[in-house]
Design a protein around this motif. Structure first.
Motif, PDB file in Angstrom:
ATOM      1  N   VAL A   1      28.856  64.112  28.202  1.00 33.32           N
ATOM      2  CA  VAL A   1      27.840  64.032  27.309  1.00 33.32           C
ATOM      3  C   VAL A   1      28.206  63.475  26.119  1.00 33.32           C
ATOM      4  N   LYS A   2      29.893  61.578  26.285  1.00 32.14           N
ATOM      5  CA  LYS A   2      30.252  61.463  25.589  1.00 32.14           C
ATOM      6  C   LYS A   2      29.827  60.009  25.364  1.00 32.14           C
ATOM      7  N   LEU A   3      30.580  59.166  24.356  1.00 30.76           N
ATOM      8  CA  LEU A   3      30.350  58.075  24.237  1.00 30.76           C
ATOM      9  C   LEU A   3      31.353  57.575  24.019  1.00 30.76           C
ATOM     10  N   PHE A   4      32.126  56.459  24.619  1.00 35.31           N
ATOM     11  CA  PHE A   4      33.265  55.796  24.050  1.00 35.31           C
ATOM     12  C   PHE A   4      33.542  54.568  24.281  1.00 35.31           C
ATOM     13  N   LEU A   5      34.490  54.122  22.959  1.00 33.82           N
ATOM     14  CA  LEU A   5      34.607  52.680  23.089  1.00 33.82           C
ATOM     15  C   LEU A   5      35.610  52.189  24.046  1.00 33.82           C
ATOM     16  N   VAL A   6      35.127  51.276  25.064  1.00 32.82           N
ATOM     17  CA  VAL A   6      37.067  50.188  26.048  1.00 32.82           C
ATOM     18  C   VAL A   6      36.907  49.361  25.203  1.00 32.82           C
ATOM     19  N   ASP A   7      38.608  49.396  25.605  1.00 33.61           N
ATOM     20  CA  ASP A   7      39.096  47.424  25.327  1.00 33.61           C
ATOM     21  C   ASP A   7      38.799  47.526  27.302  1.00 33.61           C
ATOM     22  N   TYR A   8      37.902  45.566  26.679  1.00 31.85           N
ATOM     23  CA  TYR A   8      37.738  45.810  28.408  1.00 31.85           C
ATOM     24  C   TYR A   8      38.613  45.220  28.623  1.00 31.85           C
ATOM     25  N   GLY A   9      39.518  44.365  27.804  1.00 32.48           N
ATOM     26  CA  GLY A   9      40.622  42.889  27.878  1.00 32.48           C
ATOM     27  C   GLY A   9      41.676  44.151  28.916  1.00 32.48           C
ATOM     28  N   MET A  10      42.173  45.341  28.034  1.00 33.13           N
ATOM     29  CA  MET A  10      43.310  46.343  28.980  1.00 33.13           C
ATOM     30  C   MET A  10      42.841  46.645  30.300  1.00 33.13           C
ATOM     31  N   LEU A  11      41.117  47.240  30.338  1.00 37.00           N
ATOM     32  CA  LEU A  11      40.401  47.524  31.111  1.00 37.00           C
ATOM     33  C   LEU A  11      40.600  46.927  32.511  1.00 37.00           C
ATOM     34  N   CYS A  12      40.681  45.447  31.903  1.00 34.26           N
ATOM     35  CA  CYS A  12      40.462  44.434  32.986  1.00 34.26           C
ATOM     36  C   CYS A  12      41.893  43.910  33.586  1.00 34.26           C
ATOM     37  N   ASN A  13      42.419  43.996  32.710  1.00 35.01           N
ATOM     38  CA  ASN A  13      44.139  43.694  33.427  1.00 35.01           C
ATOM     39  C   ASN A  13      44.922  44.742  34.165  1.00 35.01           C
ATOM     40  N   GLU A  14      44.219  45.951  33.827  1.00 35.31           N
ATOM     41  CA  GLU A  14      44.453  47.243  35.284  1.00 35.31           C
ATOM     42  C   GLU A  14      44.072  46.786  36.283  1.00 35.31           C
ATOM     43  N   TYR A  15      42.520  46.187  36.175  1.00 33.83           N
ATOM     44  CA  TYR A  15      42.015  46.524  37.532  1.00 33.83           C
ATOM     45  C   TYR A  15      42.498  45.222  37.975  1.00 33.83           C
ATOM     46  N   PHE A  16      42.886  44.030  37.898  1.00 30.14           N
ATOM     47  CA  PHE A  16      42.924  42.926  38.582  1.00 30.14           C
ATOM     48  C   PHE A  16      44.621  42.883  38.826  1.00 30.14           C
ATOM     49  N   TYR A  17      44.879  43.679  38.366  1.00 34.52           N
ATOM     50  CA  TYR A  17      46.662  44.186  39.043  1.00 34.52           C
ATOM     51  C   TYR A  17      46.636  44.965  40.445  1.00 34.52           C
ATOM     52  N   GLN A  18      45.827  45.835  39.896  1.00 35.17           N
ATOM     53  CA  GLN A  18      45.178  46.996  41.403  1.00 35.17           C
ATOM     54  C   GLN A  18      44.865  46.803  42.818  1.00 35.17           C
ATOM     55  N   VAL A  19      43.881  45.549  41.793  1.00 34.38           N
ATOM     56  CA  VAL A  19      43.301  44.603  43.035  1.00 34.38           C
ATOM     57  C   VAL A  19      44.105  43.922  43.593  1.00 34.38           C
ATOM     58  N   GLY A  20      44.987  43.148  42.970  1.00 37.69           N
ATOM     59  CA  GLY A  20      46.380  42.124  43.366  1.00 37.69           C
ATOM     60  C   GLY A  20      47.197  43.070  44.308  1.00 37.69           C
ATOM     61  N   LEU A  21      47.372  44.964  44.299  1.00 42.36           N
ATOM     62  CA  LEU A  21      48.332  45.595  44.888  1.00 42.36           C
ATOM     63  C   LEU A  21      47.129  45.544  46.689  1.00 42.36           C
ATOM     64  N   THR A  22      46.347  45.542  46.850  1.00 41.74           N
ATOM     65  CA  THR A  22      45.481  46.415  47.514  1.00 41.74           C
ATOM     66  C   THR A  22      45.117  45.024  48.185  1.00 41.74           C
ATOM     67  N   ASP A  23      45.169  43.736  47.337  1.00 37.83           N
ATOM     68  CA  ASP A  23      44.158  42.790  48.359  1.00 37.83           C
ATOM     69  C   ASP A  23      45.929  42.205  48.528  1.00 37.83           C
ATOM     70  N   PHE A  24      46.945  42.671  49.138  1.00 36.74           N
ATOM     71  CA  PHE A  24      48.053  41.722  48.757  1.00 36.74           C
ATOM     72  C   PHE A  24      47.652  41.014  50.192  1.00 36.74           C
ATOM     73  N   ALA A  25      48.508  40.059  49.574  1.00 36.13           N
ATOM     74  CA  ALA A  25      48.550  38.474  51.164  1.00 36.13           C
ATOM     75  C   ALA A  25      47.301  38.453  51.727  1.00 36.13           C
ATOM     76  N   ASN A  26      45.831  39.111  51.323  1.00 35.84           N
ATOM     77  CA  ASN A  26      44.874  38.462  51.674  1.00 35.84           C
ATOM     78  C   ASN A  26      43.490  38.261  50.971  1.00 35.84           C
ATOM     79  N   PHE A  27      44.174  37.623  49.539  1.00 37.09           N
ATOM     80  CA  PHE A  27      43.306  36.905  48.926  1.00 37.09           C
ATOM     81  C   PHE A  27      42.125  35.672  49.224  1.00 37.09           C
ATOM     82  N   GLY A  28      41.716  35.768  48.895  1.00 39.28           N
ATOM     83  CA  GLY A  28      40.492  34.456  48.700  1.00 39.28           C
ATOM     84  C   GLY A  28      41.213  33.509  47.931  1.00 39.28           C
TER      85      GLY A  28
END
Length: 736
Positions: free
Chosen positions: A514-541
């Motif tokens: 029931v809450k509305l948030f404003l999100v800095d999607y620049g920070m969000l994407c930075n953390e997301y792609f860093y975690q993708v880099g860790l989970t898919d390490f050595a298996n990138f396209g």
């Protein structure tokens, strides 16, 4: 009175002897061997603790015998009667005399066989133990035999069924297989028999056990019922698959919310396959079906670890259902550690559990289904309830908002005992049409998602996934897990995307509960792609360049940009030397970059490919020169862990969507048009196209991906701000 005095004067049961007391010590007792009958009863009491333990041994023997159908009959919770009938290969008549003697088995010949045991039973104590504490009879027929043979046992020996008759097995009519009947369990151990409180409680334990093996033993039918009942308490057909078996045993609510996963690791020598409940299923207690090398076991460590994994996906107090079948190399497992084989020990337990929990977390993150919310119904009938359970909607399924949903009407409760307050209702449905789709600006035609690049072609290879065994990467992954913020992760994983607020500051609005948030999607994407880099390490396209690009030329472009930005301080830096140094670094480390990051560089210094972190999304290639230049001074090439961490951080920054200038406002456009400035009315066509692509990518690719697999860390709290709360708004309106 004198009698009472005599009683009181008796010495106490225990006396405390002081060190200086010269009391005569009793003579030492002689050691002697226990009577064999006592030995057998002690052993039987360790193995057969309750009727369910006796049945477990009998089921395992039946499955070991190649049975495809098991019928179980129970009376008084198994204390009065416990009968199991199978269609296995049976027992030879010549083996019946020693069938119930201790340590007689067809599955083990030498102690070394324990390192490669592949059957349920192996010690040969089950039937022997049962025969010492119950009346046991066996009816069996092999495929080659012309008739069945019936034998009665007591204390491990053949006995005559009636006085005056021979103790030898007698021929009778019977079908192939074996029927074992256990009557009057614990008849000669009255203290244990009195310990059982109710027959229904013991029967429930039996049904739970049969249900475990019914789920695991594919190709075997199970039937269990009480004596005298016409219907079975549990029935599973032989042709049922695993999901159907779970449905028969644990119900449709569990079976409809299952996720299949598989994982294996050659280093630790194990394979694991299982079915786990997704985030839509939540129970009051955890249901664990755990089989290690096809043996039903309990493990408090595995149960607790899986529950902690689910903690980020389930509401507080919710518990999961999971069925795991774990195959471990036999030489790594010690099965002979518990009398009832309820527990086993195996090597590298912590590492194996960690891999399984990581795979469970990944599998749960990939599930793209909507949660159940309460939604408000707009009905003409004023007496109708305002809150009805919303049916679950899988993304992509068309909604029927204009026609009544009869399935919901039938399942809705007739009476509502407690009406939920309107300020607690979550008025969202991720699959419903959004307000932005009704606007003319940037609306994809007929739900079409704008592609990031029209000329992109995907090529799939048969390359096997690389199993990451580097401790440095494992430590980086653990750091992310340790830094997780549970509440924020829950908000991201259940959010509803509202829209982009500012492309220049990279701010988007989302709704969580029931809450509305404003999100800095620049920070969000930075953390997301860093975690993708860790989970898919050595298996990138890989994103390939045709023709290849010169790294030196790209670095010169980046150096010119840095020189302009530095202003007067630019003269203090030899930019030509910087370009040559970074260019040489990248060429020298091209083998490492290609192996771990799919970043191919030729010997001549041409870049052939860069990592692909998300299908359908290509980062702004205008940032490529700056990305390559930063790989020199901002990556610690001397230390393995710091090298991987800093490189993945730079790669994540490169993948963050670009910041675009604000779109011209309608007010400014009208004013400029009135002054004859027609050019101001139109935004640059290239920027306009990039803006459309960016909005589509963020809404339909990046935010759904973050919803599925992002672990929100504590650092992201700086980029999330709550701007509205439905409960707070209701309080404001109530005061008006």
């Amino acid at each position: 009175m004198s009698e009472e005095m005599d009683i009181d004067s008796c010495p106490p049961q225990g006396t405390k002897r002081k060190a200086d007391d010269a009391l005569a010590l009793p003579a030492p007792r002689r050691i002697k061997a226990l009577d064999q009958d006592v030995v057998n009863k002690i052993a039987a009491g360790e193995i057969i603790v309750a009727p369910v333990h006796a049945l477990k041994e009998l089921i395992e023997n039946a499955v070991d015998a190649g049975s495809t159908a098991l019928e179980i009959l129970v009376k008084d919770g198994g204390l009065k009667l416990l009968q199991i009938t199978d269609n296995g290969h049976g027992i030879d008549k010549e083996d019946l005399p020693i069938l119930c003697e201790r340590f007689t088995t067809s599955k083990l010949k030498a102690f070394e066989d324990l390192t490669s045991i592949g059957t349920y039973g192996f010690r040969g104590e089950a039937l022997a133990s049962i025969s010492h504490i119950a009346h046991l009879s066996v009816t069996t027929r092999t495929k080659e035999s012309s008739c069945a043979w019936r034998a009665v046992f007591a204390d491990g020996k053949l006995i005559s069924p009636k006085p005056g008759q021979s103790a030898e097995a007698r021929p009778i009519a019977g079908r192939p297989g074996t029927q074992i009947t256990v009557e009057d369990l614990f008849y000669n151990v009255p203290s244990r028999r009195r310990a059982f409180r109710s027959a229904s409680e013991e029967y429930a334990k039996i049904l739970e056990l049969v249900g475990k093996y019914a789920v695991h033993c594919s190709g075997v039918s199970f039937s269990c019922k009480k004596h005298g009942d016409s219907s079975s308490g549990l029935s599973v057909p032989v042709s049922a698959g695993i999901v159907d078996r779970i449905r028969q045993v644990h119900g449709t609510n569990v079976a409809n919310e299952l996720v299949n996963f598989k994982t294996e690791n050659d280093r630790w020598g194990f394979k694991c396959e299982g079915w786990i409940s997704n985030a839509n299923h939540s129970a009051k207690r955890t249901t664990m079906l755990l089989f290690i090398n096809h043996r039903a076991v309990d493990s408090a460590v595995i149960k607790k670890s899986v529950e902690q994994t689910y903690a980020t996906f389930l509401p507080k107090g919710g518990h999961p259902f999971f069925y795991l079948s774990l195959d471990i190399e036999p030489q790594r497992v010690d099965v002979n550690v518990h009398p009832t084989k309820r527990e086993v020990h195996f090597l590298n337990e912590d590492e194996i559990i960690a891999i399984i929990c990581d795979e469970i977390r990944t599998s749960l993150g990939k599930v793209d289904t909507s949660r159940s919310f309460m939604t408000q119904s707009l009905l003409s009938n004023p007496k109708a309830t305002l809150a009805t359970p919303m049916r679950q909607i899988t993304p992509g399924t068309p909604t029927r908002q204009d026609t009544p949903d009869h399935s919901v009407t039938k399942s809705a409760p007739k009476t509502v005992t407690k009406k939920p307050y309107e300020n607690n209702l979550v008025r969202t449905d991720a699959s419903a049409r959004k307000i932005t789709s009704m606007l003319q600006t940037h609306r994809p035609a007929d739900g079409e998602v704008i592609e990031q690049t029209e000329d992109m072609e995907y090529e799939y290879t048969d390359k096997e996934p690389t199993i990451c065994k580097l401790d440095s990467v494992k430590k980086l992954r653990a750091e992310v897990r340790d830094n997780m913020h549970n509440e924020l992760t829950e908000i991201i994983s259940t959010h509803t995307f509202v829209g982009i607020v500012d492309e220049q500051k990279r701010i988007a609005a989302i709704q969580g509960g029931v809450k509305l948030f404003l999100v800095d999607y620049g920070m969000l994407c930075n953390e997301y792609f860093y975690q993708v880099g860790l989970t898919d390490f050595a298996n990138f396209g890989a994103i390939r360049f045709n023709p290849p690009l010169s790294i030196h030329d790209l670095l010169k472009i980046a150096a010119e940009q840095e020189k302009r930005n530095a202003g007067e301080e630019a003269g203090e830096v030899d930019w030509e030397d910087v370009v040559d140094s970074v260019n040489e670094q990248l060429i020298d480390r091209r083998a490492l970059l290609a192996e771990y990051f799919s970043m191919e560089i030729s010997e001549d210094g041409d870049i052939l490919s860069i990592p692909l972190l998300m299908k359908g999304y290509t980062p702004s290639l205008a940032k490529l020169p700056q990305f390559l230049l930063r790989l020199g001074p901002h990556v610690d090439w001397a230390s393995e862990k710091e090298c991987f961490q800093s490189f993945l951080r730079e790669l994540a920054a490169f993948y963050v969507p670009e910041s675009l200038p604000l779109a011209p406002s309608s007010t400014a456009t009208q004013a400029d048009a009135g002054n004859g400035n027609r050019k101001a009315m139109e935004e640059d066509q290239e920027i306009s196209l990039r803006r459309k692509k960016l909005k589509s990518t963020i809404e339909f690719a990046i935010f759904p991906a973050c919803k599925a697999r992002l672990v929100a860390t504590k650092g992201l709290l700086k980029g999330v701000m709550e701007v509205a709360n439905l409960k707070g708004l209701y309080r404001v309106f109530e005061r008006c």
